[in-house]
Design a protein around this motif. Structure first.
Motif, mmCIF file in Angstrom:
data_model
loop_
_atom_site.group_PDB
_atom_site.id
_atom_site.type_symbol
_atom_site.label_atom_id
_atom_site.label_comp_id
_atom_site.label_asym_id
_atom_site.label_seq_id
_atom_site.Cartn_x
_atom_site.Cartn_y
_atom_site.Cartn_z
ATOM 1 N N ALA A 1 9.621 10.046 64.366
ATOM 2 C CA ALA A 1 9.780 10.020 65.823
ATOM 3 C C ALA A 1 8.766 10.935 66.514
ATOM 4 N N VAL A 2 8.547 12.120 65.961
ATOM 5 C CA VAL A 2 7.601 13.063 66.562
ATOM 6 C C VAL A 2 6.180 12.518 66.493
ATOM 7 N N SER A 3 5.803 11.923 65.362
ATOM 8 C CA SER A 3 4.454 11.367 65.223
ATOM 9 C C SER A 3 4.215 10.260 66.241
ATOM 10 N N VAL A 4 5.212 9.402 66.418
ATOM 11 C CA VAL A 4 5.079 8.318 67.397
ATOM 12 C C VAL A 4 4.971 8.898 68.811
ATOM 13 N N ALA A 5 5.782 9.916 69.119
ATOM 14 C CA ALA A 5 5.747 10.516 70.450
ATOM 15 C C ALA A 5 4.409 11.204 70.715
ATOM 16 N N LEU A 6 3.826 11.802 69.683
ATOM 17 C CA LEU A 6 2.542 12.490 69.853
ATOM 18 C C LEU A 6 1.390 11.527 70.162
ATOM 19 N N VAL A 7 1.524 10.282 69.747
ATOM 20 C CA VAL A 7 0.464 9.303 70.001
ATOM 21 C C VAL A 7 0.171 9.209 71.502
ATOM 22 N N GLY A 8 1.212 9.246 72.307
ATOM 23 C CA GLY A 8 1.016 9.152 73.751
ATOM 24 C C GLY A 8 0.996 10.487 74.462
ATOM 25 N N SER A 9 1.107 11.589 73.712
ATOM 26 C CA SER A 9 1.201 12.910 74.350
ATOM 27 C C SER A 9 0.160 13.884 73.835
ATOM 28 N N LEU B 1 6.104 21.885 68.048
ATOM 29 C CA LEU B 1 7.125 22.846 67.651
ATOM 30 C C LEU B 1 8.272 22.154 66.927
ATOM 31 N N VAL B 2 8.699 21.003 67.436
ATOM 32 C CA VAL B 2 9.758 20.237 66.762
ATOM 33 C C VAL B 2 9.287 19.814 65.371
ATOM 34 N N ALA B 3 8.031 19.395 65.269
ATOM 35 C CA ALA B 3 7.491 19.007 63.966
ATOM 36 C C ALA B 3 7.528 20.177 62.997
ATOM 37 N N LEU B 4 7.224 21.376 63.483
ATOM 38 C CA LEU B 4 7.243 22.558 62.623
ATOM 39 C C LEU B 4 8.657 22.893 62.171
ATOM 40 N N ILE B 5 9.637 22.753 63.082
ATOM 41 C CA ILE B 5 11.037 22.982 62.714
ATOM 42 C C ILE B 5 11.465 22.007 61.618
ATOM 43 N N LEU B 6 11.120 20.740 61.785
ATOM 44 C CA LEU B 6 11.492 19.725 60.802
ATOM 45 C C LEU B 6 10.793 19.972 59.466
ATOM 46 N N LYS B 7 9.557 20.435 59.519
ATOM 47 C CA LYS B 7 8.825 20.726 58.288
ATOM 48 C C LYS B 7 9.507 21.839 57.500
ATOM 49 N N GLN B 8 9.883 22.919 58.172
ATOM 50 C CA GLN B 8 10.533 24.027 57.478
ATOM 51 C C GLN B 8 11.937 23.653 57.020
ATOM 52 N N THR B 9 12.616 22.825 57.788
ATOM 53 C CA THR B 9 13.938 22.348 57.372
ATOM 54 C C THR B 9 13.835 21.558 56.079
ATOM 55 N N TYR B 10 12.844 20.678 56.005
ATOM 56 C CA TYR B 10 12.633 19.922 54.769
ATOM 57 C C TYR B 10 12.315 20.853 53.606
ATOM 58 N N SER B 11 11.477 21.861 53.844
ATOM 59 C CA SER B 11 11.077 22.766 52.781
ATOM 60 C C SER B 11 12.276 23.491 52.186
ATOM 61 N N VAL B 12 13.179 23.963 53.048
ATOM 62 C CA VAL B 12 14.376 24.650 52.571
ATOM 63 C C VAL B 12 15.264 23.699 51.760
ATOM 64 N N SER B 13 15.475 22.499 52.261
ATOM 65 C CA SER B 13 16.325 21.530 51.574
ATOM 66 C C SER B 13 15.735 21.130 50.231
ATOM 67 N N LYS B 14 14.424 20.962 50.201
ATOM 68 C CA LYS B 14 13.762 20.608 48.942
ATOM 69 C C LYS B 14 13.926 21.702 47.893
ATOM 70 N N SER B 15 13.714 22.941 48.287
ATOM 71 C CA SER B 15 13.845 24.055 47.343
ATOM 72 C C SER B 15 15.286 24.185 46.844
ATOM 73 N N ALA B 16 16.255 23.985 47.740
ATOM 74 C CA ALA B 16 17.659 24.086 47.350
ATOM 75 C C ALA B 16 18.104 22.935 46.461
ATOM 76 N N LEU B 17 17.385 21.819 46.511
ATOM 77 C CA LEU B 17 17.746 20.651 45.709
ATOM 78 C C LEU B 17 17.205 20.735 44.279
ATOM 79 N N VAL B 18 16.194 21.570 44.051
ATOM 80 C CA VAL B 18 15.561 21.642 42.729
ATOM 81 C C VAL B 18 16.561 21.928 41.615
#
Length: 405
Positions: A80-88, A99-116
């Protein structure tokens, strides 16, 4: 693990494509404007962690299948963020969306590490699992960045559309992830007790200083090379730094056969200290590239050691909260250490020496705090060597030593 690796490869590749599309907004600015823009960027990087530690970390742990769900939700959000950035891309909406993209990136990183821990077969495999994910992510990002840079010359919007497609493919892979084993809810007291284990506390303190040295080095090189009218050397340094990170992830599992996780972390700090001191002797453009490469290598080895300590010592029920809390500390150290070279860039010899000094201090502190664990490990290894030699009826020579470990 194969499904997690495929998801991580897609996320890393798509993130690299998005980074290429957004990087030109800073690289094309003059030096004074770039300093202001970078300071704003550093401050905004702290915002995701204000949300990550108190809210997302507990959510990852308390919801059954929460880590798998958060990874899927992060992929949807990145599309969703990538699509929104196309026009912004050239409007004021660029910054909140980034900023939202950065939040989502760090959220994924935490979840990935916890899933290992749920996809690794044993505690001994944590370093290897983390390392493989690091190599896969680095290679995928590198392979995606090259065509993205070419496409960027034609259209940044088209590059962002490609990143959206990449995150969509990551979502397809994330749907196939297995549901992690159920976790037991922990009270606040239990969480604090888990995160205060001596090895975890000592490792976190060492990585705080390690991240500080990296933050200082990265922005030092960016502005120091631009001041020398050699900005293209920074792109070379970043490329070699990515290679160093991948090599570090590849080497760490082999080193784990002879070293504990604590020793891996100390080794990473020592490598950073030595490389900073060596590069300070010449302080040339080539030395800047060498510093970025070796520091990235050492940082990868050290971070793998710390991640494995947390996955080994902290209970499954607090993995998400642990990584969220520690990532907040690490990012704060990275930002605070990066501010001085942005405001005033010191000479190369001085800056490289500062990188070495921070890493050396961290290595000394970590060695002192890890000493009991390392001694205990040495005694256990000696008993294993002796037992192996007696069982096989021959003295503990070199071959017996290797097999004992």
């Amino acid at each position: 693990f194969g499904r997690l690796a495929a998801t991580h490869a897609a996320m890393s590749a798509a993130d690299a494509v998005m980074l290429v599309a957004l990087a030109s907004t800073v690289l094309n600015l003059d030096l004074s404007a770039a300093r202001t823009r970078v300071l704003l960027y550093q401050l905004t990087t702290l915002v995701p962690f204000a949300v990550l530690a108190p809210f997302i970390g507990p959510l990852v742990d308390r919801v059954r299948g929460g880590r798998r769900f958060i990874i899927q939700a992060s992929a949807v959000g990145r599309v969703a963020v990538s699509v929104a950035l196309v026009g912004s891309l050239h409007s004021l909406w660029l910054y909140p969306l980034a900023l939202v993209a950065l939040i989502l990136k760090q959220t994924y990183s935490v979840s990935k590490s916890a899933l290992v821990p749920s996809v690794a077969t044993s505690e001994a495999d944590f370093v290897e699992a983390n390392a493989k994910l690091g190599v896969i992510g680095g290679v995928a990002a590198g392979l995606a960045a090259v065509p993205a840079a070419i496409l960027q010359r034609a259209s940044a919007q088209l590059t962002l559309a490609v990143s959206a497609a990449g995150f969509g493919w990551a979502l397809v892979q994330a749907v196939r992830l297995p549901t992690e084993r159920s976790v037991v809810d922990r009270t606040a007291a239990h969480v604090r007790a888990e995160l205060r284990r001596p090895a975890v506390v000592a490792g976190a303190g060492a990585v705080v200083l390690l991240r500080a040295s990296i933050g200082f080095m990265q922005f030092l090189l960016f502005f120091w090379l631009r001041h020398r009218h050699a900005g293209h050397w920074f792109a070379v340094a970043v490329t070699f730094g990515a290679v160093g990170s991948v090599v570090g992830n590849a080497v760490a599992p082999r080193a784990r056969r002879w070293l504990r996780e604590e020793a891996l972390l100390i080794s990473g700090l020592v490598i950073v200290a030595i490389s900073g001191l060596a590069c300070a002797i010449t302080a040339t453009n080539g030395a800047a590239v060498a510093l970025m490469t070796t520091v990235s290598f050492g940082a990868s080895v050290g971070r793998l050691g710390f991640d494995s300590i947390v996955q080994r010592d902290a209970h499954d029920a607090v993995q998400g909260r642990a990584f969220a809390r520690f990532e907040s500390r690490f990012q704060s150290a990275w930002v605070l250490a990066a501010v001085p070279p942005v405001i005033w860039t010191p000479p190369g010899r001085v800056g490289f020496s500062v990188v070495a000094a921070i890493a050396f201090f961290a290595a000394v502190i970590a060695l002192e705090r890890f000493r009991p664990d390392l001694k205990r490990s040495s005694r256990m290894t000696s008993r294993a060597i002796k037992s192996t030699s007696l069982d096989r009826g021959r003295p503990p020579l070199a071959g017996g030593f290797t097999r004992g470990i």
